[in-house]
Write a protein that holds these residues in place. Structure first.
Motif, short mmCIF file in Angstrom:
data_model
loop_
_atom_site.label_atom_id
_atom_site.label_comp_id
_atom_site.label_asym_id
_atom_site.label_seq_id
_atom_site.Cartn_x
_atom_site.Cartn_y
_atom_site.Cartn_z
N GLY A 22 -7.55 7.95 -0.66
CA GLY A 22 -7.21 7.12 -1.81
C GLY A 22 -7.41 5.64 -1.55
N VAL A 23 -8.17 5.30 -0.49
CA VAL A 23 -8.35 3.89 -0.15
C VAL A 23 -9.04 3.13 -1.29
N GLN A 24 -9.95 3.79 -1.99
CA GLN A 24 -10.63 3.13 -3.10
C GLN A 24 -9.66 2.83 -4.24
N ARG A 25 -8.80 3.80 -4.53
CA ARG A 25 -7.84 3.62 -5.62
C ARG A 25 -6.82 2.53 -5.25
N LEU A 26 -6.35 2.55 -4.02
CA LEU A 26 -5.38 1.56 -3.57
C LEU A 26 -5.98 0.15 -3.60
N SER A 27 -7.20 0.02 -3.09
CA SER A 27 -7.83 -1.30 -3.05
C SER A 27 -8.18 -1.80 -4.46
N THR A 28 -8.49 -0.88 -5.38
CA THR A 28 -8.78 -1.28 -6.76
C THR A 28 -7.54 -1.87 -7.44
N VAL A 29 -6.39 -1.24 -7.22
CA VAL A 29 -5.14 -1.77 -7.77
C VAL A 29 -4.88 -3.17 -7.23
N ALA A 30 -5.05 -3.35 -5.91
CA ALA A 30 -4.83 -4.66 -5.30
C ALA A 30 -5.83 -5.68 -5.83
N HIS A 31 -7.08 -5.25 -6.01
CA HIS A 31 -8.12 -6.13 -6.51
C HIS A 31 -7.81 -6.58 -7.93
N TYR A 32 -7.29 -5.66 -8.73
CA TYR A 32 -7.01 -5.99 -10.13
C TYR A 32 -5.82 -6.93 -10.28
N ILE A 33 -4.73 -6.62 -9.59
CA ILE A 33 -3.55 -7.48 -9.69
C ILE A 33 -3.87 -8.84 -9.10
N GLY A 34 -4.52 -8.86 -7.95
CA GLY A 34 -5.19 -10.05 -7.44
C GLY A 34 -4.38 -11.31 -7.25
N ASP A 35 -3.07 -11.21 -7.00
CA ASP A 35 -2.27 -12.43 -6.85
C ASP A 35 -1.91 -12.72 -5.39
N ASN A 36 -2.59 -12.05 -4.46
CA ASN A 36 -2.32 -12.24 -3.05
C ASN A 36 -3.64 -12.43 -2.33
N SER A 37 -3.95 -13.68 -1.97
CA SER A 37 -5.26 -13.99 -1.39
C SER A 37 -5.48 -13.29 -0.06
N ASP A 38 -4.42 -13.17 0.76
CA ASP A 38 -4.56 -12.48 2.05
C ASP A 38 -4.89 -11.02 1.85
N LEU A 39 -4.25 -10.41 0.86
CA LEU A 39 -4.51 -9.00 0.57
C LEU A 39 -5.92 -8.80 0.06
N LEU A 40 -6.37 -9.70 -0.80
CA LEU A 40 -7.74 -9.61 -1.30
C LEU A 40 -8.75 -9.75 -0.17
N GLU A 41 -8.47 -10.64 0.76
CA GLU A 41 -9.37 -10.81 1.91
C GLU A 41 -9.42 -9.55 2.75
N SER A 42 -8.27 -8.88 2.88
CA SER A 42 -8.21 -7.67 3.71
C SER A 42 -9.03 -6.53 3.12
N ILE A 43 -9.28 -6.56 1.81
CA ILE A 43 -10.11 -5.53 1.18
C ILE A 43 -11.48 -6.07 0.79
N ASN A 44 -11.83 -7.18 1.40
CA ASN A 44 -13.18 -7.77 1.23
C ASN A 44 -13.47 -8.18 -0.21
#
Length: 351
Positions: A91-113
């Motif tokens: 489910g890494v794609q689904r998890l990273s998509t949620v993080a990408h969409y919410i997008g309010d954490n720059s460190d988290l976005l960097e961790s998922i490229n």
């Protein structure tokens, strides 16, 4: 009837042998709960999964639209770590998509490229959301999204590491599948794994072992080093499964750094092989180093050195074309007799 009964008896025996303790916990969690755990580092994405961040904006948008519409999203599958954090298995794609969409954490976005929040695109049903980011939505719609449920199944710490390997292998359904070594890197993290990664980067190893471009960043180099270590120090216990043999060796040694004596021997062997094969260890027209050939040559050379033999690099070069060695290092020769036979053949040839 006797034949059927016999088959069922054999099936029951296999079930008794192969069935392992698998213990799960299941949760219905909100998007917000999952996102917060990920942002706070309580859900771990192994570095090996970085290759899987391949969904484009359209594919990600489709998932977000499904969440909004209440269409069931496949469960996330996690495994519990010793420190009680969760590690993503499927489910890494689904998890990273949620993080990408919410997008309010720059460190988290960097961790998922990702460089910025996801802007939805090419939605067919919720067309008014096209070209919109999460931050553009009314608070009520944001809340609706964040409270949507997703099923999470978690392998708890009652299950052993062998079970975890099987589950990583069977449930790994990302766009780019993990190799066996990448799965080992996820499961058997520790000092030994760190040693494999470090020693696979020495120049002589890179001179001798030539890999496909597609294998340059997927753990194949570390697996070649693991094969050398496992066969040199444990080949007499090899049975029939290379994967299981390598898993067991890594499991036993996971918390131990590679001893200096073994590291030194590896470097000595690779130094000799680099002189003998300055353009890479290969056979025929191929420029790729076959795993079986590397195992036989490297381990056999190590055994000869341990017996005090001064290695003749010309003999080593000639050995690659040897018809008998070719016969016992080709595909389909991974049984105990062949594995032991080719290692001893190289050792005795060099003596």
């Amino acid at each position: 009837m006797t034949k059927v009964t016999g088959n069922f008896s054999q099936l029951q025996q296999q079930l008794d042998v192969e069935r392992r303790l698998v213990s799960f916990d299941s949760y219905d969690m909100t998007i917000k709960q999952i996102y917060d755990m990920f942002a706070e580092g309580h859900i771990f994405v192994p570095p090996e999964y970085q290759r899987q961040f391949v969904w484009d904006a359209v594919r990600e948008s489709e998932l977000i639209e499904s969440v909004f519409l209440g269409i069931p999203v496949p469960s996330l599958f996690m495994a519990t770590n010793a420190d009680a954090t969760w590690e993503i298995v499927d489910g890494v794609q689904r998890l990273s998509t949620v993080a990408h969409y919410i997008g309010d954490n720059s460190d988290l976005l960097e961790s998922i490229n990702r460089k910025g929040a996801l802007e939805l695109d090419k939605l067919e049903k919720l067309t008014t959301l096209n070209k919109q980011k999460f931050e553009d939505l009314p608070k009520s719609v944001q809340l609706m999204f964040m409270t949507r449920p997703i099923r999470v199944t978690v392998l708890n710490d009652k299950s052993d590491l062998s079970v975890r390997f099987d589950l990583f292998e069977r449930l790994n359904t990302g766009g780019i599948l993990l190799t066996n070594q990448e799965i080992r890197n996820c499961i058997y993290r520790g000092k030994f794994n760190d040693s494999l990664k470090k020693i696979s980067k020495i120049d002589d190893f890179k001179t001798v072992v030539r890999l496909r471009e597609s294998d340059s960043k997927n753990g194949t180099a570390e697996e070649y080093v693991l094969r050398y270590m496992a066969y040199l120090y444990n080949y007499e216990n090899f049975e029939k499964s290379v994967k299981g043999f390598l898993n067991d060796y890594m499991k036993v040694n996971s918390e131990k750094a590679l001893p200096a004596k073994k590291a030194s021997m590896f470097k000595q062997v690779l130094s000799v092989l680099a002189i003998a094969f300055p353009h890479g260890l290969s056979r025929g027209q191929s420029t790729i180093t076959p795993a079986n050939l590397f195992e036989a040559i490297s381990v056999g050379t190590a055994l000869a050195i341990e017996e005090g033999v001064q290695i003749d690099t010309q003999k080593l070069r000639a050995l690659v074309a040897d018809s008998e060695l070719k016969k016992i290092t080709t595909a389909g020769t991974n049984n105990k007799r062949m594995v032991t036979g080719r290692i001893h053949y190289v050792r005795d040839y060099l003596k």
